[in-house]
Design a protein around this motif. Structure first.
Motif, PDB file in Angstrom:
ATOM      1  N   THR A   1      65.300  87.962  72.053  1.00  0.00           N
ATOM      2  CA  THR A   1      64.760  87.225  70.911  1.00  0.00           C
ATOM      3  C   THR A   1      65.195  85.771  70.966  1.00  0.00           C
ATOM      4  O   THR A   1      64.386  84.867  70.734  1.00  0.00           O
ATOM      5  CB  THR A   1      65.225  87.868  69.592  1.00  0.00           C
ATOM      6  OG1 THR A   1      64.855  89.240  69.585  1.00  0.00           O
ATOM      7  CG2 THR A   1      64.601  87.176  68.409  1.00  0.00           C
ATOM      8  N   ARG A   2      66.464  85.541  71.276  1.00  0.00           N
ATOM      9  CA  ARG A   2      66.972  84.168  71.381  1.00  0.00           C
ATOM     10  C   ARG A   2      66.237  83.389  72.466  1.00  0.00           C
ATOM     11  O   ARG A   2      65.931  82.211  72.306  1.00  0.00           O
ATOM     12  CB  ARG A   2      68.466  84.173  71.676  1.00  0.00           C
ATOM     13  CG  ARG A   2      69.319  84.619  70.520  1.00  0.00           C
ATOM     14  CD  ARG A   2      69.500  83.508  69.540  1.00  0.00           C
ATOM     15  NE  ARG A   2      70.372  83.924  68.452  1.00  0.00           N
ATOM     16  CZ  ARG A   2      70.873  83.088  67.573  1.00  0.00           C
ATOM     17  NH1 ARG A   2      70.591  81.812  67.623  1.00  0.00           N
ATOM     18  NH2 ARG A   2      71.635  83.528  66.610  1.00  0.00           N
TER      19      ARG A   2
ATOM     20  N   ASP B   1      68.921  90.100  66.234  1.00  0.00           N
ATOM     21  CA  ASP B   1      69.446  89.027  67.086  1.00  0.00           C
ATOM     22  C   ASP B   1      69.853  89.606  68.442  1.00  0.00           C
ATOM     23  O   ASP B   1      70.922  90.165  68.597  1.00  0.00           O
ATOM     24  CB  ASP B   1      70.645  88.366  66.405  1.00  0.00           C
ATOM     25  CG  ASP B   1      71.126  87.138  67.148  1.00  0.00           C
ATOM     26  OD1 ASP B   1      70.470  86.737  68.130  1.00  0.00           O
ATOM     27  OD2 ASP B   1      72.155  86.572  66.739  1.00  0.00           O
TER      28      ASP B   1
ATOM     29  N   ALA C   1      63.937  80.077  71.981  1.00  0.00           N
ATOM     30  CA  ALA C   1      64.251  78.851  72.715  1.00  0.00           C
ATOM     31  C   ALA C   1      63.004  78.251  73.361  1.00  0.00           C
ATOM     32  O   ALA C   1      62.882  77.030  73.467  1.00  0.00           O
ATOM     33  CB  ALA C   1      65.307  79.127  73.779  1.00  0.00           C
TER      34      ALA C   1
ATOM     35  N   GLU D   1      69.983  82.505  60.359  1.00  0.00           N
ATOM     36  CA  GLU D   1      70.732  83.742  60.597  1.00  0.00           C
ATOM     37  C   GLU D   1      70.982  84.423  59.264  1.00  0.00           C
ATOM     38  O   GLU D   1      71.391  83.796  58.298  1.00  0.00           O
ATOM     39  CB  GLU D   1      72.062  83.429  61.294  1.00  0.00           C
ATOM     40  CG  GLU D   1      71.883  82.940  62.703  1.00  0.00           C
ATOM     41  CD  GLU D   1      73.199  82.780  63.435  1.00  0.00           C
ATOM     42  OE1 GLU D   1      74.222  83.277  62.949  1.00  0.00           O
ATOM     43  OE2 GLU D   1      73.192  82.158  64.496  1.00  0.00           O
TER      44      GLU D   1
ATOM     45  N   PRO E   1      69.528  88.880  72.958  1.00  0.00           N
ATOM     46  CA  PRO E   1      69.296  87.802  73.930  1.00  0.00           C
ATOM     47  C   PRO E   1      67.805  87.568  74.205  1.00  0.00           C
ATOM     48  O   PRO E   1      67.385  86.429  74.412  1.00  0.00           O
ATOM     49  CB  PRO E   1      70.018  88.294  75.183  1.00  0.00           C
ATOM     50  CG  PRO E   1      71.088  89.179  74.674  1.00  0.00           C
ATOM     51  CD  PRO E   1      70.499  89.860  73.464  1.00  0.00           C
TER      52      PRO E   1
ATOM     53  N   LEU F   1      67.707  87.662  62.469  1.00  0.00           N
ATOM     54  CA  LEU F   1      67.213  86.291  62.479  1.00  0.00           C
ATOM     55  C   LEU F   1      65.936  86.235  61.656  1.00  0.00           C
ATOM     56  O   LEU F   1      65.066  87.093  61.796  1.00  0.00           O
ATOM     57  CB  LEU F   1      66.902  85.831  63.908  1.00  0.00           C
ATOM     58  CG  LEU F   1      68.053  85.735  64.876  1.00  0.00           C
ATOM     59  CD1 LEU F   1      67.517  85.370  66.256  1.00  0.00           C
ATOM     60  CD2 LEU F   1      69.059  84.711  64.422  1.00  0.00           C
TER      61      LEU F   1
ATOM     62  N   VAL G   1      64.810  78.722  62.523  1.00  0.00           N
ATOM     63  CA  VAL G   1      65.539  79.982  62.603  1.00  0.00           C
ATOM     64  C   VAL G   1      66.703  79.961  61.623  1.00  0.00           C
ATOM     65  O   VAL G   1      67.423  78.971  61.540  1.00  0.00           O
ATOM     66  CB  VAL G   1      66.069  80.203  64.033  1.00  0.00           C
ATOM     67  CG1 VAL G   1      66.824  81.507  64.128  1.00  0.00           C
ATOM     68  CG2 VAL G   1      64.943  80.166  65.042  1.00  0.00           C
TER      69      VAL G   1
END
Length: 60
Positions: free
Chosen positions: A44-45, A40, A49, A59, A42, A5, A57
Motif C-alpha cells: 500500500t505504501r 498499512d 508513493a 494514519e 509495504p 491509512l 494520506v
C-alpha cells in the motif's frame, strides 16, 4: 489492531499517465475527494508513493 491509512484523492487523474490512473483505481479511488481506508502494508505504501502528488494520506 493493524495500523490503517486513510487515502483521499485530492487531485484529478486527467493529466496523469495511464500507469498512475491504474494505481489510483487499484487503491479503490474513483472520484475526487473520496476516501478509502486500507491496512498499512509495504504494498500500500508503495502504491501511495507512486501517486503521492494526487493523494493525501492520514494514519489512523
Amino acid at each position: 489492531m493493524a495500523k490503517m491509512l486513510k487515502i483521499t484523492l485530492t487531485k484529478s487523474t486527467i493529466g496523469a499517465s495511464p500507469k498512475q490512473k491504474k494505481v489510483v483505481e487499484a487503491l479503490g479511488l474513483k472520484k475526487m475527494h473520496r476516501s478509502v481506508e486500507l491496512i498499512d502494508t509495504p504494498a500500500t505504501r508503495g502504491a501511495v508513493a507512486k501517486v503521492a502528488h494526487l493523494v493525501t494520506v492520514e494514519e489512523l
